[in-house]
Write a protein that holds these residues in place. Structure first.
Motif, mmCIF file in Angstrom:
data_model
loop_
_atom_site.group_PDB
_atom_site.id
_atom_site.type_symbol
_atom_site.label_atom_id
_atom_site.label_comp_id
_atom_site.label_asym_id
_atom_site.label_seq_id
_atom_site.Cartn_x
_atom_site.Cartn_y
_atom_site.Cartn_z
ATOM 1 N N ILE A 455 -9.123 10.686 6.809
ATOM 2 C CA ILE A 455 -7.980 10.189 7.564
ATOM 3 C C ILE A 455 -8.445 9.361 8.764
ATOM 4 N N GLU A 456 -9.567 9.749 9.373
ATOM 5 C CA GLU A 456 -10.064 8.991 10.526
ATOM 6 C C GLU A 456 -10.428 7.568 10.122
ATOM 7 N N ASN A 457 -11.157 7.440 9.006
ATOM 8 C CA ASN A 457 -11.529 6.106 8.526
ATOM 9 C C ASN A 457 -10.299 5.303 8.108
ATOM 10 N N PHE A 458 -9.344 5.990 7.504
ATOM 11 C CA PHE A 458 -8.122 5.314 7.060
ATOM 12 C C PHE A 458 -7.373 4.742 8.261
ATOM 13 N N LEU A 459 -7.180 5.562 9.285
ATOM 14 C CA LEU A 459 -6.415 5.125 10.448
ATOM 15 C C LEU A 459 -7.115 4.018 11.213
ATOM 16 N N GLN A 460 -8.427 4.050 11.235
ATOM 17 C CA GLN A 460 -9.171 3.070 12.014
ATOM 18 C C GLN A 460 -9.310 1.736 11.298
ATOM 19 N N GLY A 461 -9.512 1.794 9.985
ATOM 20 C CA GLY A 461 -9.890 0.539 9.349
ATOM 21 C C GLY A 461 -9.195 0.164 8.059
ATOM 22 N N TYR A 462 -8.271 0.992 7.543
ATOM 23 C CA TYR A 462 -7.683 0.657 6.250
ATOM 24 C C TYR A 462 -6.701 -0.504 6.375
ATOM 25 N N HIS A 463 -6.866 -1.468 5.488
ATOM 26 C CA HIS A 463 -5.898 -2.547 5.339
ATOM 27 C C HIS A 463 -5.719 -2.806 3.850
ATOM 28 N N LEU A 464 -4.545 -3.208 3.491
ATOM 29 C CA LEU A 464 -4.233 -3.434 2.088
ATOM 30 C C LEU A 464 -5.147 -4.520 1.519
ATOM 31 N N PRO A 465 -5.769 -4.280 0.376
ATOM 32 C CA PRO A 465 -6.593 -5.318 -0.248
ATOM 33 C C PRO A 465 -5.795 -6.597 -0.477
ATOM 34 N N ASP A 466 -6.463 -7.738 -0.363
ATOM 35 C CA ASP A 466 -5.779 -9.031 -0.433
ATOM 36 C C ASP A 466 -4.933 -9.188 -1.696
ATOM 37 N N ASN A 467 -5.443 -8.718 -2.814
ATOM 38 C CA ASN A 467 -4.738 -8.942 -4.079
ATOM 39 C C ASN A 467 -3.478 -8.084 -4.214
ATOM 40 N N GLU A 468 -3.390 -6.968 -3.451
ATOM 41 C CA GLU A 468 -2.263 -6.051 -3.615
ATOM 42 C C GLU A 468 -0.937 -6.683 -3.223
ATOM 43 N N TYR A 469 -0.934 -7.541 -2.221
ATOM 44 C CA TYR A 469 0.326 -8.164 -1.825
ATOM 45 C C TYR A 469 0.857 -9.062 -2.939
ATOM 46 N N GLY A 470 -0.052 -9.792 -3.590
ATOM 47 C CA GLY A 470 0.368 -10.608 -4.723
ATOM 48 C C GLY A 470 0.919 -9.761 -5.857
ATOM 49 N N VAL A 471 0.299 -8.598 -6.085
ATOM 50 C CA VAL A 471 0.788 -7.684 -7.119
ATOM 51 C C VAL A 471 2.187 -7.191 -6.767
ATOM 52 N N PHE A 472 2.399 -6.912 -5.478
ATOM 53 C CA PHE A 472 3.718 -6.453 -5.048
ATOM 54 C C PHE A 472 4.778 -7.529 -5.281
ATOM 55 N N ILE A 473 4.465 -8.772 -4.937
ATOM 56 C CA ILE A 473 5.425 -9.862 -5.126
ATOM 57 C C ILE A 473 5.788 -10.006 -6.599
ATOM 58 N N GLU A 474 4.799 -9.910 -7.457
ATOM 59 C CA GLU A 474 5.079 -9.991 -8.895
ATOM 60 C C GLU A 474 5.938 -8.819 -9.350
ATOM 61 N N PHE A 475 5.680 -7.646 -8.810
ATOM 62 C CA PHE A 475 6.472 -6.458 -9.115
ATOM 63 C C PHE A 475 7.939 -6.689 -8.767
ATOM 64 N N VAL A 476 8.185 -7.277 -7.601
ATOM 65 C CA VAL A 476 9.553 -7.532 -7.172
ATOM 66 C C VAL A 476 10.203 -8.607 -8.042
ATOM 67 N N ARG A 477 9.442 -9.646 -8.364
ATOM 68 C CA ARG A 477 9.992 -10.719 -9.193
ATOM 69 C C ARG A 477 10.339 -10.221 -10.592
ATOM 70 N N GLU A 478 9.546 -9.311 -11.108
ATOM 71 C CA GLU A 478 9.849 -8.736 -12.421
ATOM 72 C C GLU A 478 11.147 -7.936 -12.411
ATOM 73 N N GLU A 479 11.536 -7.489 -11.219
ATOM 74 C CA GLU A 479 12.793 -6.771 -11.086
ATOM 75 C C GLU A 479 13.980 -7.715 -10.923
ATOM 76 N N GLY A 480 13.724 -9.023 -10.977
ATOM 77 C CA GLY A 480 14.798 -10.000 -10.935
ATOM 78 C C GLY A 480 15.064 -10.621 -9.587
ATOM 79 N N PHE A 481 14.228 -10.329 -8.579
ATOM 80 C CA PHE A 481 14.426 -10.903 -7.251
ATOM 81 C C PHE A 481 13.665 -12.219 -7.125
ATOM 82 N N VAL A 482 14.306 -13.181 -6.491
ATOM 83 C CA VAL A 482 13.713 -14.504 -6.306
ATOM 84 C C VAL A 482 13.234 -14.617 -4.868
ATOM 85 N N ILE A 483 11.982 -15.010 -4.681
ATOM 86 C CA ILE A 483 11.434 -15.206 -3.348
ATOM 87 C C ILE A 483 10.584 -16.466 -3.350
#
Length: 535
Positions: A455-483
């Motif tokens: 938890i200490e390492n997570f709180l100090q330095g964890y950030h979402l990997p660069d590719n995960e945001y793109g995966v999230f956007i695709e996830f939302v678009r597959e649900e029919g949302f336009v962005i």
């Protein structure tokens, strides 16, 4: 209506809070109104003010063409009367009354498990450490198939129905069938119900060297004691300054707000006073016997548009006495006190009995219009009571001992303003919140394996990997949302922060959520900037 000797006064906001997560153990983390059992309403015969209502109910019961549920008719009549008084008075049936009491008292009988409805399957997202479910061997990520003999997976079951299956007397057993790591477990897990206690403080920690941070969720029956202990622990860790976060705190017990505010004063100070048409002025002072545990040291209080009632009492006293600095946005503006009256069947009326005023005499109640004038207009008689009040209009001006101008009317105006994030107000982001897409994404992708860091390492330095945001956007678009690509870029920091905080909560608990979220929080950053030492 006669008042008993035992009175329980409380203040709470009545705005709706969106529940992102259901709670299997009969307790939710949303801020709701409620109070301890108070004065009892007993039949005292008919009076010149009530005879028509009672006569009509008797007439319906004895002469109406069809048989009717007279209890439902009575409930409807009571709700109709209450709905025309003010925005806060309310009538609660026994189940609602009991639930609100449990929420504010912070104790109830359950198993200590929180779930999220993911694709019509209840998935465990949190366990209370040392609680019955934790001891029984449940894990975060487990999916519930059956509770007792009742199948819950794929059944579109309501939160209320799940609670009825889970809840029960302390010491009784419930068997739950679970799917873990994609496989249904051979035998159900037996869990013994017990008394569960949930703190009214979301998180307590040293946010920077010398600076403590406390977020208060609601003013429950144990809040003052929990807050006092939190202050003591933070001071042991070197806290000389404090950030008190009252954002999204909808209120709770009136007396707990006074006790908590007492921690910030060394001597006897007026915290609030109340007065109403049938209530003489009553003044409430800080406890001066020992002095508060944080009577000295810089103090910043965070508020926003959902900071209401009991929270506004604390913020108002601190502002009026120049004890601290208020940072954020104009608060909700709820300056009315309720008392709870109990019916013999367990239902209750929370009736507004007085207005409260800050030490300087400010009323922070925003405008509303009693709705009795609509009695003839049947199409609009149930419309809301609020008057148009979209812009802040200064009421009467007051001056603190330090010469600062403060105003009555429409909430607490902060000393330091934090602008609204336009991205958070965008329709696309609001849709993500409404349809719980961030939760769906996190609970789909991040529950498959345990974290490979502390938890200490997570709180100090964890950030979402660069590719995960793109995966999230695709996830939302597959649900029919336009962005659009432009909107995707504008929202990236906000959405990534939400995902990171939720991952922290999933892996390390509720406190981790707020610690991660605070890393980029504009309110917190503004408070820390203010608390920086001057050269």
């Amino acid at each position: 209506m006669q008042k008993g000797t035992k009175r329980n006064i409380f203040v709470a906001a009545t705005y709706a809070a969106v529940l992102l997560l259901g709670i299997l153990l009969g307790q939710n983390y949303a801020d709701e109104q409620g109070s301890k059992p108070g004065s009892t309403l007993v039949p005292i015969g008919l009076s010149s003010n009530t005879w028509k209502v009672q006569q009509l109910l008797n007439l319906v019961a004895e002469a109406y063409v069809d048989s009717v549920d007279i209890d439902s008719v009575q409930n409807g009549a009571i709700n109709h009367i209450i709905s025309h008084l003010d925005p806060y008075s309310s009538y609660l049936v026994p189940y609602e009354s009991q639930r609100q009491t449990e929420i504010l008292e912070g104790t109830f009988e359950g198993i200590g498990m929180e779930y999220f409805n993911l694709n019509d399957t209840l998935m465990i997202v949190s366990l209370i450490n040392g609680g019955p479910a934790d001891k029984a061997g449940f894990r975060v990520g487990d999916k519930l198939l059956k509770i007792g003999d009742e199948r819950v997976a794929g059944m579109n079951i309501s939160r209320e129905s799940v609670e009825k299956l889970i809840r029960g007397r302390r010491g009784t057993e419930v068997y739950i069938h679970v799917k873990r790591d994609g496989e249904e477990m051979v035998a159900p897990i037996k869990v013994v119900r017990d008394q569960i206690t949930v703190s009214s403080l979301d998180v307590v920690y040293m946010i920077e060297s010398g600076v403590g941070y406390i977020k208060v969720r609601r003013f429950g029956i144990n809040t003052a004691a929990e807050f006092k202990q939190a202050i003591i622990e933070l001071k042991k860790q070197g806290a000389q300054k404090l950030i008190l976060d009252l954002r999204d705190n909808g209120g709770g017990y009136f007396h707990m707000a006074i006790k908590m505010a007492s921690e910030f004063f060394a001597d006897r100070r007026l915290i609030v006073y109340t007065q109403g048409a049938h209530e003489e002025r009553h003044e409430y002072y800080s406890d001066s016997t020992q002095g508060g545990n944080f009577a000295t040291g810089q103090l910043v209080v965070l508020i926003n548009e959902n900071t209401a009632s009991a929270s506004e009492i604390v913020a108002g006293a601190i502002q009026d006495w120049d004890r601290g600095t208020i940072v954020g946005r104009r608060s909700y503006g709820k300056g009315i006190v309720q008392e709870q009256f109990d019916f013999s069947d367990g239902s209750t009326v929370n009736l507004s009995i007085a207005r409260y005023f800050t030490p300087l005499g400010r009323s922070i109640q925003k405008k509303y219009i009693p709705n009795w004038s609509n009695m003839i207009d049947y199409n609009n008689m149930y419309n809301g009571l609020w008057a148009l009040d979209t812009l802040y209009a200064h009421g009467m001006a007051f001056e603190t001992q330090a010469g600062k101008k403060v105003y009555s009317g429409g909430g607490i105006l902060p000393d330091i303003h934090v602008a609204q994030d336009s991205n958070a107000l965008s329709l696309f982001y609001q849709d993500l919140i409404q349809y719980s897409f961030i939760e769906q994404f996190v609970y789909t992708r991040f529950t498959k394996q345990a974290p490979a860091y502390s938890i200490e390492n997570f709180l100090q330095g964890y950030h979402l990997p660069d590719n995960e945001y793109g995966v999230f956007i695709e996830f939302v678009r597959e649900e029919g949302f336009v962005i659009s690509d432009r909107k995707k870029d504008e929202l990236r920091d906000l959405i990534e922060s939400d995902i990171e905080a939720l991952v922290g909560r999933l892996y390390f608990g509720r406190e981790a959520y707020f610690k991660v979220k605070n890393r980029n929080d504009s309110f917190v950053q503004k408070a820390l900037e203010f608390l920086q030492p001057t050269n």
